[in-house]
Design a protein around this motif. Structure first.
Motif, PDB file in Angstrom:
ATOM      1  N   GLU A  10       0.835  -1.210   0.000  1.00  0.00           N
ATOM      2  CA  GLU A  10       0.000   0.000   0.000  1.00  0.00           C
ATOM      3  C   GLU A  10       0.868   1.257   0.000  1.00  0.00           C
ATOM      4  OE1 GLU A  10      -2.833  -0.301   3.166  1.00  0.00           O
ATOM      5  OE2 GLU A  10      -3.772  -2.066   2.301  1.00  0.00           O
ATOM      6  N   ALA A  11       1.911   1.219  -0.829  1.00  0.00           N
ATOM      7  CA  ALA A  11       2.850   2.340  -0.982  1.00  0.00           C
ATOM      8  C   ALA A  11       3.436   2.255  -2.379  1.00  0.00           C
ATOM      9  CB  ALA A  11       3.959   2.248   0.061  1.00  0.00           C
ATOM     10  N   ASP A  12       3.960   3.380  -2.864  1.00  0.00           N
ATOM     11  CA  ASP A  12       4.659   3.357  -4.145  1.00  0.00           C
ATOM     12  C   ASP A  12       6.009   2.682  -3.929  1.00  0.00           C
ATOM     13  OD1 ASP A  12       2.657   4.773  -5.472  1.00  0.00           O
ATOM     14  OD2 ASP A  12       3.512   6.700  -4.877  1.00  0.00           O
ATOM     15  N   VAL A  13       6.323   1.712  -4.772  1.00  0.00           N
ATOM     16  CA  VAL A  13       7.595   0.999  -4.668  1.00  0.00           C
ATOM     17  C   VAL A  13       8.349   1.195  -5.973  1.00  0.00           C
ATOM     18  CG1 VAL A  13       8.724  -1.229  -4.338  1.00  0.00           C
ATOM     19  CG2 VAL A  13       6.592  -0.723  -3.129  1.00  0.00           C
ATOM     20  N   ARG A  14       9.636   1.542  -5.849  1.00  0.00           N
ATOM     21  CA  ARG A  14      10.454   1.724  -7.050  1.00  0.00           C
ATOM     22  C   ARG A  14      11.886   1.279  -6.776  1.00  0.00           C
ATOM     23  NH1 ARG A  14      10.525   6.617  -4.547  1.00  0.00           N
ATOM     24  NH2 ARG A  14      12.503   7.710  -4.518  1.00  0.00           N
ATOM     25  N   ASP A  16      15.754   2.050  -6.834  1.00  0.00           N
ATOM     26  CA  ASP A  16      16.456   3.312  -6.618  1.00  0.00           C
ATOM     27  C   ASP A  16      17.938   3.191  -6.954  1.00  0.00           C
ATOM     28  OD1 ASP A  16      16.542   6.007  -5.963  1.00  0.00           O
ATOM     29  OD2 ASP A  16      17.078   5.598  -3.885  1.00  0.00           O
ATOM     30  N   GLY A  17      18.254   2.508  -8.020  1.00  0.00           N
ATOM     31  CA  GLY A  17      19.654   2.346  -8.416  1.00  0.00           C
ATOM     32  C   GLY A  17      20.348   1.319  -7.544  1.00  0.00           C
ATOM     33  N   GLY A  18      21.414   0.761  -8.042  1.00  0.00           N
ATOM     34  CA  GLY A  18      22.105  -0.278  -7.277  1.00  0.00           C
ATOM     35  C   GLY A  18      21.158  -1.417  -6.973  1.00  0.00           C
ATOM     36  N   ASN A  19      21.156  -1.862  -5.731  1.00  0.00           N
ATOM     37  CA  ASN A  19      20.304  -2.979  -5.319  1.00  0.00           C
ATOM     38  C   ASN A  19      19.181  -2.553  -4.392  1.00  0.00           C
ATOM     39  OD1 ASN A  19      21.908  -4.835  -6.703  1.00  0.00           O
ATOM     40  ND2 ASN A  19      23.323  -5.010  -5.001  1.00  0.00           N
ATOM     41  N   ARG A  20      18.882  -1.267  -4.307  1.00  0.00           N
ATOM     42  CA  ARG A  20      17.935  -0.773  -3.317  1.00  0.00           C
ATOM     43  C   ARG A  20      16.518  -0.618  -3.875  1.00  0.00           C
ATOM     44  NH1 ARG A  20      20.547   0.600   1.171  1.00  0.00           N
ATOM     45  NH2 ARG A  20      18.906   1.911   2.028  1.00  0.00           N
ATOM     46  N   LEU A  21      15.540  -0.868  -2.994  1.00  0.00           N
ATOM     47  CA  LEU A  21      14.135  -0.588  -3.276  1.00  0.00           C
ATOM     48  C   LEU A  21      13.694   0.534  -2.354  1.00  0.00           C
ATOM     49  CD1 LEU A  21      12.390  -4.089  -3.485  1.00  0.00           C
ATOM     50  CD2 LEU A  21      12.918  -2.535  -5.364  1.00  0.00           C
ATOM     51  N   VAL A  22      12.762   1.363  -2.837  1.00  0.00           N
ATOM     52  CA  VAL A  22      12.205   2.456  -2.036  1.00  0.00           C
ATOM     53  C   VAL A  22      10.697   2.262  -1.947  1.00  0.00           C
ATOM     54  CG1 VAL A  22      11.863   4.943  -1.853  1.00  0.00           C
ATOM     55  CG2 VAL A  22      13.997   4.059  -2.793  1.00  0.00           C
ATOM     56  N   PHE A  23      10.180   2.287  -0.714  1.00  0.00           N
ATOM     57  CA  PHE A  23       8.754   2.260  -0.438  1.00  0.00           C
ATOM     58  C   PHE A  23       8.394   3.663   0.020  1.00  0.00           C
ATOM     59  CE2 PHE A  23      10.199  -1.997  -0.135  1.00  0.00           C
ATOM     60  CZ  PHE A  23       9.134  -2.831  -0.409  1.00  0.00           C
ATOM     61  N   GLN A  24       7.511   4.338  -0.723  1.00  0.00           N
ATOM     62  CA  GLN A  24       7.195   5.734  -0.410  1.00  0.00           C
ATOM     63  C   GLN A  24       5.689   5.935  -0.350  1.00  0.00           C
ATOM     64  OE1 GLN A  24       9.141   8.490  -2.960  1.00  0.00           O
ATOM     65  NE2 GLN A  24       8.545  10.245  -1.749  1.00  0.00           N
ATOM     66  N   ARG A  25       5.255   6.744   0.620  1.00  0.00           N
ATOM     67  CA  ARG A  25       3.839   7.072   0.723  1.00  0.00           C
ATOM     68  C   ARG A  25       3.669   8.396   1.436  1.00  0.00           C
ATOM     69  NH1 ARG A  25       0.914   2.881   4.628  1.00  0.00           N
ATOM     70  NH2 ARG A  25      -0.816   4.111   3.898  1.00  0.00           N
ATOM     71  N   GLN A  26       2.493   8.980   1.251  1.00  0.00           N
ATOM     72  CA  GLN A  26       2.142  10.207   1.955  1.00  0.00           C
ATOM     73  C   GLN A  26       1.556   9.810   3.309  1.00  0.00           C
ATOM     74  OE1 GLN A  26       3.843  12.528  -0.152  1.00  0.00           O
ATOM     75  NE2 GLN A  26       2.360  13.769   0.916  1.00  0.00           N
ATOM     76  N   VAL A  27       1.986  10.483   4.348  1.00  0.00           N
ATOM     77  CA  VAL A  27       1.467  10.233   5.687  1.00  0.00           C
ATOM     78  C   VAL A  27       0.986  11.540   6.290  1.00  0.00           C
ATOM     79  CG1 VAL A  27       2.876   8.186   6.109  1.00  0.00           C
ATOM     80  CG2 VAL A  27       3.764  10.422   6.708  1.00  0.00           C
ATOM     81  N   GLN A  28       0.074  11.441   7.242  1.00  0.00           N
ATOM     82  CA  GLN A  28      -0.414  12.630   7.923  1.00  0.00           C
ATOM     83  C   GLN A  28      -0.081  12.535   9.402  1.00  0.00           C
ATOM     84  OE1 GLN A  28      -4.504  13.553   7.165  1.00  0.00           O
ATOM     85  NE2 GLN A  28      -3.933  14.529   5.244  1.00  0.00           N
ATOM     86  N   LEU A  29       0.364  13.648   9.936  1.00  0.00           N
ATOM     87  CA  LEU A  29       0.687  13.738  11.349  1.00  0.00           C
ATOM     88  C   LEU A  29       0.308  15.131  11.820  1.00  0.00           C
ATOM     89  CD1 LEU A  29       2.006  12.361  13.811  1.00  0.00           C
ATOM     90  CD2 LEU A  29       4.181  13.315  13.053  1.00  0.00           C
ATOM     91  N   PHE A  30      -0.539  15.196  12.838  1.00  0.00           N
ATOM     92  CA  PHE A  30      -1.005  16.472  13.385  1.00  0.00           C
ATOM     93  C   PHE A  30      -1.616  17.372  12.306  1.00  0.00           C
ATOM     94  CE2 PHE A  30       2.714  15.353  16.136  1.00  0.00           C
ATOM     95  CZ  PHE A  30       1.956  14.900  17.210  1.00  0.00           C
ATOM     96  N   GLY A  31      -2.316  16.752  11.352  1.00  0.00           N
ATOM     97  CA  GLY A  31      -2.987  17.515  10.311  1.00  0.00           C
ATOM     98  C   GLY A  31      -2.101  17.921   9.144  1.00  0.00           C
ATOM     99  N   PHE A  32      -0.820  17.573   9.180  1.00  0.00           N
ATOM    100  CA  PHE A  32       0.098  17.898   8.088  1.00  0.00           C
ATOM    101  C   PHE A  32       0.372  16.648   7.274  1.00  0.00           C
ATOM    102  CE2 PHE A  32       1.055  21.012  11.364  1.00  0.00           C
ATOM    103  CZ  PHE A  32       1.010  22.200  10.645  1.00  0.00           C
ATOM    104  N   SER A  33       0.436  16.809   5.954  1.00  0.00           N
ATOM    105  CA  SER A  33       0.737  15.705   5.052  1.00  0.00           C
ATOM    106  C   SER A  33       2.165  15.852   4.550  1.00  0.00           C
ATOM    107  CB  SER A  33      -0.233  15.730   3.864  1.00  0.00           C
ATOM    108  OG  SER A  33       0.045  14.669   2.987  1.00  0.00           O
TER     109      SER A  33
END
Length: 77
Positions: A10-14, A16-33
């Protein structure tokens, strides 16, 4: 492959060069995204049928967390 991982995580996965994967998503904390990303080298355990990330790094709103804080965040999730 990353589309399947994105659906499971449930996140964008891509790659990231070399052997790494990146899991990225928008999160909200105290009303800020903001953007949060977890990256690492994929490690597959066939016997346990699990995929983990070795050498993890966490970026929150473009700021990389120190290694000790990274492990604390991972343990919470």
């Amino acid at each position: 492959m990353t589309a399947d991982l994105s659906a499971l995580a449930e996140a964008d996965v891509r790659h990231d060069g070399g052997n790494r994967l990146v899991f990225q998503r928008q999160v909200q904390l105290f009303g800020f995204s903001f953007s949060a990303a977890l990256s690492g080298t994929p490690a597959l355990d066939r016997a346990a049928q699990t995929l983990t990330l070795a050498d993890p790094e966490v970026d929150i709103a473009g700021v990389r967390l120190p290694a000790q804080a990274t492990q604390s965040v991972i343990d919470l999730v």
